[in-house]
Motif scaffolding. Structure first.
Motif, PDB file in Angstrom:
ATOM      1  N   ARG A  11       0.836  -1.204   0.000  1.00  0.00           N
ATOM      2  CA  ARG A  11       0.000   0.000   0.000  1.00  0.00           C
ATOM      3  C   ARG A  11       0.865   1.246   0.000  1.00  0.00           C
ATOM      4  O   ARG A  11       0.589   2.218  -0.692  1.00  0.00           O
ATOM      5  CB  ARG A  11      -0.922  -0.013   1.221  1.00  0.00           C
ATOM      6  CG  ARG A  11      -1.912   1.149   1.235  1.00  0.00           C
ATOM      7  CD  ARG A  11      -2.801   1.076   2.450  1.00  0.00           C
ATOM      8  NE  ARG A  11      -3.600  -0.098   2.464  1.00  0.00           N
ATOM      9  CZ  ARG A  11      -4.754  -0.232   1.802  1.00  0.00           C
ATOM     10  NH1 ARG A  11      -5.193   0.766   1.057  1.00  0.00           N
ATOM     11  NH2 ARG A  11      -5.454  -1.337   1.859  1.00  0.00           N
ATOM     12  N   LEU A  15       1.144   4.570  -3.004  1.00  0.00           N
ATOM     13  CA  LEU A  15       0.686   5.938  -2.757  1.00  0.00           C
ATOM     14  C   LEU A  15       1.162   6.868  -3.862  1.00  0.00           C
ATOM     15  O   LEU A  15       2.326   6.805  -4.264  1.00  0.00           O
ATOM     16  CB  LEU A  15       1.236   6.444  -1.422  1.00  0.00           C
ATOM     17  CG  LEU A  15       0.666   5.783  -0.166  1.00  0.00           C
ATOM     18  CD1 LEU A  15       1.369   6.338   1.054  1.00  0.00           C
ATOM     19  CD2 LEU A  15      -0.826   6.009  -0.061  1.00  0.00           C
ATOM     20  N   PRO A  16       0.290   7.726  -4.360  1.00  0.00           N
ATOM     21  CA  PRO A  16       0.729   8.676  -5.397  1.00  0.00           C
ATOM     22  C   PRO A  16       1.694   9.686  -4.827  1.00  0.00           C
ATOM     23  O   PRO A  16       1.570  10.109  -3.683  1.00  0.00           O
ATOM     24  CB  PRO A  16      -0.591   9.343  -5.825  1.00  0.00           C
ATOM     25  CG  PRO A  16      -1.497   9.204  -4.645  1.00  0.00           C
ATOM     26  CD  PRO A  16      -1.125   7.904  -3.994  1.00  0.00           C
ATOM     27  N   GLY A  42      -6.908  16.582  -4.769  1.00  0.00           N
ATOM     28  CA  GLY A  42      -7.088  15.159  -5.005  1.00  0.00           C
ATOM     29  C   GLY A  42      -5.968  14.335  -4.410  1.00  0.00           C
ATOM     30  O   GLY A  42      -6.198  13.274  -3.814  1.00  0.00           O
ATOM     31  N   ILE A  43      -4.729  14.824  -4.549  1.00  0.00           N
ATOM     32  CA  ILE A  43      -3.579  14.121  -3.978  1.00  0.00           C
ATOM     33  C   ILE A  43      -3.684  14.080  -2.461  1.00  0.00           C
ATOM     34  O   ILE A  43      -3.455  13.043  -1.825  1.00  0.00           O
ATOM     35  CB  ILE A  43      -2.269  14.787  -4.425  1.00  0.00           C
ATOM     36  CG1 ILE A  43      -2.039  14.554  -5.919  1.00  0.00           C
ATOM     37  CG2 ILE A  43      -1.087  14.265  -3.610  1.00  0.00           C
ATOM     38  CD1 ILE A  43      -0.864  15.314  -6.485  1.00  0.00           C
ATOM     39  N   THR A  46      -6.257  11.585  -1.352  1.00  0.00           N
ATOM     40  CA  THR A  46      -5.770  10.218  -1.531  1.00  0.00           C
ATOM     41  C   THR A  46      -4.777   9.842  -0.436  1.00  0.00           C
ATOM     42  O   THR A  46      -4.794   8.718   0.100  1.00  0.00           O
ATOM     43  CB  THR A  46      -5.105  10.085  -2.911  1.00  0.00           C
ATOM     44  OG1 THR A  46      -6.057  10.422  -3.922  1.00  0.00           O
ATOM     45  CG2 THR A  46      -4.624   8.665  -3.144  1.00  0.00           C
ATOM     46  N   LYS A  47      -3.904  10.781  -0.096  1.00  0.00           N
ATOM     47  CA  LYS A  47      -2.932  10.535   0.977  1.00  0.00           C
ATOM     48  C   LYS A  47      -3.640  10.259   2.302  1.00  0.00           C
ATOM     49  O   LYS A  47      -3.276   9.348   3.047  1.00  0.00           O
ATOM     50  CB  LYS A  47      -2.015  11.748   1.124  1.00  0.00           C
ATOM     51  CG  LYS A  47      -1.109  12.029  -0.053  1.00  0.00           C
ATOM     52  CD  LYS A  47       0.060  11.086  -0.113  1.00  0.00           C
ATOM     53  CE  LYS A  47       1.082  11.554  -1.151  1.00  0.00           C
ATOM     54  NZ  LYS A  47       2.228  10.638  -1.246  1.00  0.00           N
ATOM     55  N   GLU A  49      -6.674   9.165   2.779  1.00  0.00           N
ATOM     56  CA  GLU A  49      -7.339   7.863   2.706  1.00  0.00           C
ATOM     57  C   GLU A  49      -6.333   6.739   2.945  1.00  0.00           C
ATOM     58  O   GLU A  49      -6.632   5.750   3.637  1.00  0.00           O
ATOM     59  CB  GLU A  49      -8.002   7.699   1.348  1.00  0.00           C
ATOM     60  CG  GLU A  49      -9.235   8.570   1.146  1.00  0.00           C
ATOM     61  CD  GLU A  49      -9.792   8.453  -0.258  1.00  0.00           C
ATOM     62  OE1 GLU A  49      -9.236   7.646  -1.042  1.00  0.00           O
ATOM     63  OE2 GLU A  49     -10.766   9.156  -0.575  1.00  0.00           O
ATOM     64  N   ALA A  50      -5.133   6.892   2.366  1.00  0.00           N
ATOM     65  CA  ALA A  50      -4.109   5.864   2.541  1.00  0.00           C
ATOM     66  C   ALA A  50      -3.664   5.779   4.014  1.00  0.00           C
ATOM     67  O   ALA A  50      -3.489   4.683   4.561  1.00  0.00           O
ATOM     68  CB  ALA A  50      -2.915   6.165   1.646  1.00  0.00           C
ATOM     69  N   ASN A 101      -7.886  15.864   7.124  1.00  0.00           N
ATOM     70  CA  ASN A 101      -8.716  15.747   5.926  1.00  0.00           C
ATOM     71  C   ASN A 101      -9.748  16.868   5.858  1.00  0.00           C
ATOM     72  O   ASN A 101      -9.917  17.513   4.815  1.00  0.00           O
ATOM     73  CB  ASN A 101      -9.418  14.389   5.938  1.00  0.00           C
ATOM     74  CG  ASN A 101     -10.179  14.132   4.647  1.00  0.00           C
ATOM     75  OD1 ASN A 101      -9.699  14.442   3.560  1.00  0.00           O
ATOM     76  ND2 ASN A 101     -11.372  13.563   4.767  1.00  0.00           N
TER      77      ASN A 101
END
Length: 373
Positions: A11, A15-16, A42-43, A46-47, A49-50, A101
């Motif tokens: 995972r 990660l982006p 968006g990044i 996503t971070k 969420e990860a 977040n």
């Protein structure tokens, strides 16, 4: 445990990363900034969420460790303490990631709102500047027309024909006006009128044979020129079709012809010059500096003081369409409609001794997302 560790490593590797180098390759525009704001938001989401997913797995690991420690009895008591600490750390990370977040989401939303306002302001002001540039070019062009008519009204042949309008003098004046027209191609025709408003000579009798003898006594430009107080004054009419010139739209400028060509001499006639409006105005509007992406969704206009379209870059609505200009301070401004259409304008500032007629340059632009619809 090995399978869980593998999942965590997998995972983390997925990660982006941060905005890559391709972000620097775009245009430096407000729209590009807004796109980057969306990308960064968006990044960040996503971070978060990860991180929350990893935290969830950490809590599961802590729970499994607690169970295994309980099975081990006294030998696992120390491990139970460690598992509890890991669980507490996981809970704190979960709390912080949730707060982060929400805060990042609010911050990016506010940043995008400010960015949209800045983009609209910059875009609107740029369109105002384009409108100003268009009307300034027209003003300078028409200022030259005011100079022309006052100068030519003192020409010896013109003055002589107005003083003694016999056939020979009128023919000589017509010839002289023709010579002028050969050098000044922006005019359709030049008319020499007597005090009663009868055209006694014109520069293109072959092209417009019905002009000689035509009466302009009721034309505003003729009456205004006749009433001027000196050779420094001139009269001008709004753009209108001229029937004797084939119904072509013209901007007419006029000056009194005075006895002896003297600035304070007695008025003996009027010289009217008919500016070939359409090709000159079209050239100005075609020269408005639009980007390739704007050209298909933007109209450039010249409108009179009432909002009547005098010229348009798409050729539509000329002398028929009415445009309502947005409110503005100092004779300029812009407005964005709910659908995204922007209308920007700038009223004539005049040029030198030419105050203008209250005309405006106008730019009407559809939003990019509606282009081609």
């Amino acid at each position: 445990m090995d399978g869980t560790n593998f999942t965590l490593r997998q995972r983390s590797a997925a990660l982006p990363g941060a905005v890559d180098g391709s972000a620097d390759g775009g245009d430096a525009t407000p729209e590009r900034v807004l796109a980057l704001v969306d990308r960064a938001a968006g990044i960040a989401a996503t971070k978060v969420e990860a991180i929350q997913a990893i935290t969830s797995q950490t809590r599961i690991l802590a729970l499994n460790a607690t169970i295994e420690a309980a099975r081990a009895g006294d030998a696992g008591k120390g491990f139970t303490v460690v598992a509890g600490e890991v669980k507490a750390v996981a809970a704190e990370v979960a709390r912080l990631s949730t707060e982060m977040n929400g805060e990042l989401r609010d911050a990016f939303r506010a940043l995008k709102t400010v960015g949209e306002r800045m983009a609209a302001e910059m875009s609107g002001q740029r369109l105002v500047d384009l409108a100003l540039n268009a009307i300034e070019i027209i003003d300078r062009n028409l200022y030259e027309r005011t100079c022309d008519v006052r100068w030519w009204a003192t020409d010896a042949a013109v003055v002589e024909a107005a003083s003694r309008p016999d056939a020979a003098n009128c023919a000589h004046a017509a010839s002289r006006l023709g010579v002028i027209l050969s050098a000044y191609t922006v005019y359709l025709d030049l008319w020499l009128c007597d005090r009663e408003g009868r055209v006694i000579a014109n520069g293109r009798p072959d092209r417009y044979p019905g002009v000689a003898g035509h009466s302009v006594a009721e034309e505003g430009w003729f009456r205004d020129a006749l009433a001027t107080s000196s050779g420094d004054d001139f009269a001008v009419a709004d753009v209108m079709p001229c029937d004797p010139l084939g119904g072509v739209p013209v901007a007419t400028y006029a000056a009194a012809i005075r006895e002896g060509g003297q600035p304070r001499g007695r008025v003996i006639g009027v010289l009217g010059i008919h500016f070939d409006w359409a090709p000159q105005a079209d050239a100005v509007l075609r020269g408005v500096r639009l980007t390739p992406s704007e050209q298909g969704r933007t109209r450039a206009l010249l409108v009179d003081v009432a909002g009547r379209v005098l010229a348009s870059s798409d050729g539509q609505g000329v002398l028929a369409e009415m445009v309502r200009l947005p409110a503005g301070r100092g004779g300029h401004g812009f407005a964005v409609e709910p659908g995204g259409r922007t209308t920007a304008f700038h009223r004539t500032p005049g040029y030198e001794t030419y105050r203008g007629l209250g005309w405006s340059g106008v730019i009407v632009q559809e939003p990019a997302r509606q282009a081609g619809r």
